[in-house]
Design a protein around this motif. Sequence first.
Motif, PDB file in Angstrom:
ATOM      1  N   PRO A 175       0.813  -1.222   0.000  1.00 33.00           N
ATOM      2  CA  PRO A 175       0.000   0.000   0.000  1.00 33.00           C
ATOM      3  C   PRO A 175       0.845   1.270   0.000  1.00 33.00           C
ATOM      4  N   ALA A 176       1.911   1.289   0.809  1.00 33.77           N
ATOM      5  CA  ALA A 176       2.775   2.468   0.850  1.00 33.77           C
ATOM      6  C   ALA A 176       3.485   2.667  -0.483  1.00 33.77           C
ATOM      7  N   THR A 177       3.917   1.565  -1.104  1.00 29.56           N
ATOM      8  CA  THR A 177       4.578   1.661  -2.405  1.00 29.56           C
ATOM      9  C   THR A 177       3.634   2.209  -3.465  1.00 29.56           C
ATOM     10  N   ARG A 178       2.390   1.734  -3.430  1.00 27.44           N
ATOM     11  CA  ARG A 178       1.406   2.213  -4.422  1.00 27.44           C
ATOM     12  C   ARG A 178       1.181   3.719  -4.296  1.00 27.44           C
ATOM     13  N   VAL A 179       1.129   4.217  -3.081  1.00 26.37           N
ATOM     14  CA  VAL A 179       0.972   5.659  -2.882  1.00 26.37           C
ATOM     15  C   VAL A 179       2.209   6.392  -3.381  1.00 26.37           C
ATOM     16  N   ALA A 180       3.390   5.863  -3.075  1.00 28.09           N
ATOM     17  CA  ALA A 180       4.634   6.531  -3.460  1.00 28.09           C
ATOM     18  C   ALA A 180       4.799   6.601  -4.978  1.00 28.09           C
ATOM     19  N   VAL A 181       4.500   5.485  -5.694  1.00 31.91           N
ATOM     20  CA  VAL A 181       4.714   5.474  -7.151  1.00 31.91           C
ATOM     21  C   VAL A 181       3.664   6.289  -7.892  1.00 31.91           C
ATOM     22  N   SER A 182       2.637   6.748  -7.204  1.00 29.60           N
ATOM     23  CA  SER A 182       1.657   7.609  -7.858  1.00 29.60           C
ATOM     24  C   SER A 182       2.260   8.983  -8.169  1.00 29.60           C
ATOM     25  N   GLU A 183       3.350   9.326  -7.481  1.00 23.29           N
ATOM     26  CA  GLU A 183       4.004  10.621  -7.715  1.00 23.29           C
ATOM     27  C   GLU A 183       5.506  10.507  -7.975  1.00 23.29           C
ATOM     28  N   PRO A 204       9.003   4.682 -10.221  1.00 18.93           N
ATOM     29  CA  PRO A 204       9.108   3.379  -9.552  1.00 18.93           C
ATOM     30  C   PRO A 204      10.536   2.952  -9.259  1.00 18.93           C
ATOM     31  N   VAL A 205      11.466   3.308 -10.150  1.00 16.74           N
ATOM     32  CA  VAL A 205      12.875   2.965  -9.915  1.00 16.74           C
ATOM     33  C   VAL A 205      13.401   3.705  -8.690  1.00 16.74           C
ATOM     34  N   PHE A 206      13.019   4.968  -8.562  1.00 19.71           N
ATOM     35  CA  PHE A 206      13.448   5.738  -7.402  1.00 19.71           C
ATOM     36  C   PHE A 206      12.847   5.156  -6.121  1.00 19.71           C
ATOM     37  N   VAL A 207      11.570   4.787  -6.161  1.00 16.47           N
ATOM     38  CA  VAL A 207      10.919   4.215  -4.978  1.00 16.47           C
ATOM     39  C   VAL A 207      11.532   2.858  -4.635  1.00 16.47           C
ATOM     40  N   GLY A 208      11.734   2.016  -5.663  1.00  9.38           N
ATOM     41  CA  GLY A 208      12.236   0.669  -5.427  1.00  9.38           C
ATOM     42  C   GLY A 208      13.663   0.625  -4.915  1.00  9.38           C
ATOM     43  N   LEU A 209      14.527   1.483  -5.467  1.00 16.44           N
ATOM     44  CA  LEU A 209      15.939   1.464  -5.089  1.00 16.44           C
ATOM     45  C   LEU A 209      16.316   2.596  -4.141  1.00 16.44           C
ATOM     46  N   GLY A 210      15.575   3.694  -4.201  1.00 19.22           N
ATOM     47  CA  GLY A 210      15.893   4.828  -3.336  1.00 19.22           C
ATOM     48  C   GLY A 210      15.685   4.517  -1.867  1.00 19.22           C
ATOM     49  N   ARG A 211      14.744   3.643  -1.579  1.00 18.20           N
ATOM     50  CA  ARG A 211      14.519   3.292  -0.179  1.00 18.20           C
ATOM     51  C   ARG A 211      15.733   2.584   0.412  1.00 18.20           C
ATOM     52  N   ILE A 213      18.872   3.314  -0.394  1.00 19.76           N
ATOM     53  CA  ILE A 213      19.856   4.360  -0.113  1.00 19.76           C
ATOM     54  C   ILE A 213      19.535   5.041   1.212  1.00 19.76           C
ATOM     55  N   ALA A 214      18.249   5.346   1.424  1.00 22.75           N
ATOM     56  CA  ALA A 214      17.847   5.991   2.679  1.00 22.75           C
ATOM     57  C   ALA A 214      18.132   5.080   3.870  1.00 22.75           C
ATOM     58  N   ALA A 215      17.814   3.795   3.720  1.00 25.88           N
ATOM     59  CA  ALA A 215      18.047   2.847   4.808  1.00 25.88           C
ATOM     60  C   ALA A 215      19.533   2.590   5.023  1.00 25.88           C
ATOM     61  N   ALA A 216      20.327   2.714   3.962  1.00 32.44           N
ATOM     62  CA  ALA A 216      21.771   2.502   4.090  1.00 32.44           C
ATOM     63  C   ALA A 216      22.404   3.558   4.982  1.00 32.44           C
ATOM     64  N   GLY A 217      21.892   4.779   4.906  1.00 30.03           N
ATOM     65  CA  GLY A 217      22.408   5.831   5.783  1.00 30.03           C
ATOM     66  C   GLY A 217      22.180   5.502   7.246  1.00 30.03           C
ATOM     67  N   LEU A 218      20.987   5.016   7.565  1.00 27.60           N
ATOM     68  CA  LEU A 218      20.690   4.608   8.943  1.00 27.60           C
ATOM     69  C   LEU A 218      21.550   3.413   9.348  1.00 27.60           C
ATOM     70  N   SER A 274       4.855   7.836   2.590  1.00 23.35           N
ATOM     71  CA  SER A 274       4.892   6.448   2.123  1.00 23.35           C
ATOM     72  C   SER A 274       6.310   6.024   1.764  1.00 23.35           C
ATOM     73  N   PHE A 275       7.053   6.944   1.108  1.00 23.53           N
ATOM     74  CA  PHE A 275       8.442   6.625   0.777  1.00 23.53           C
ATOM     75  C   PHE A 275       9.274   6.448   2.043  1.00 23.53           C
ATOM     76  N   LEU A 276       9.043   7.283   3.040  1.00 24.01           N
ATOM     77  CA  LEU A 276       9.771   7.147   4.303  1.00 24.01           C
ATOM     78  C   LEU A 276       9.426   5.838   4.997  1.00 24.01           C
ATOM     79  N   TYR A 277       8.164   5.397   4.877  1.00 24.13           N
ATOM     80  CA  TYR A 277       7.776   4.129   5.516  1.00 24.13           C
ATOM     81  C   TYR A 277       8.532   2.955   4.888  1.00 24.13           C
ATOM     82  N   VAL A 278       8.531   2.890   3.548  1.00 21.74           N
ATOM     83  CA  VAL A 278       9.201   1.753   2.912  1.00 21.74           C
ATOM     84  C   VAL A 278      10.709   1.821   3.116  1.00 21.74           C
ATOM     85  N   SER A 279      11.243   3.022   3.365  1.00 14.38           N
ATOM     86  CA  SER A 279      12.681   3.162   3.596  1.00 14.38           C
ATOM     87  C   SER A 279      13.070   2.768   5.015  1.00 14.38           C
ATOM     88  N   ILE A 280      12.337   3.270   5.999  1.00 12.05           N
ATOM     89  CA  ILE A 280      12.709   3.066   7.402  1.00 12.05           C
ATOM     90  C   ILE A 280      12.177   1.747   7.952  1.00 12.05           C
TER      91      ILE A 280
END
Length: 300
Positions: A27-35, A38-45, A47-52, A217-223
Amino acid sequence: MSPKSDRELMGFAYGLLGVLIFSLTLPATRVAVSELDPVFVGLGRAIAAAGLSLILLVATRQTIPPVRFLPNFCIVVAGVVVGFPLLSAIAMRDAPASYGAVITGLLPLSTALCGVWRAGERPSLPFWIFAGLGSALVLGFALLSGSGSIRLADLALLGAVAAAGLGYAEGAVLSHRFGAWQVICWALVLSTPVLLPVVWQHAPTNVWLLSPSAVGSFLYVSIFSMFLGFFAWYQGLALGGVARVGQTQLLQPFLTILASTLFLGERLTPTTVIFAVGIIVCVALGKRTQIGTMQPQLNR
């Protein structure tokens, strides 16, 4: 209660926590890819998690894994850092999250198959019967919902399922050597040099125009989906066994369907409910079967 029973019970508890976190991923991914791309949502999460992950690894003074384990970590990266996130994000452009939830009901079978290959587990015949029955229900649902044909979104979801099963099993094996949370942290950090240029190329140019729901939504799939969820999930697989605890994923479609209905307003059809209930029955029966274990295939 014996120490083995205590260990298995804790494994299921951690596994269920991981499933609960992962159930909101689609559900969070579907909201994120609406704006977002998909490549950024799929792989960008990742990168965000790698920092943590890097902050946590440095703060706890973790030792860098020996080079001989690099192939094992690459399998984890290919499965759960790249494969599942990217393919599921692509699928969520065209398919409802509730639909994707039922297709990903194949995850327990995929995880069990990879557990046989990578973790040396030996599920019993009744286990395979119930796992196969649950998987048949998933495929039947896909065909019924797609008017008798398999769509591009179905192929992307099936690929995501195969990738996740491999990443789950390999991560569980590595967890015995490095610990549950360390595995996903090192996998994320190791993948960053390769993923960063791709993510940068697909990053949004007008970040300030994104809605709060897309950003959240992007922050949820990342964290949660890419970081905290794996802490519980790999710990559960390591304690209770890849195939056995992996069966708890059959509960994930039902939880995701509920989330899709509550948060996205997706219509809950009788067909979806019937198939979801059938899958849940399969996990309840499959969980009661016996699973033996051989020596995990891990470099020493």
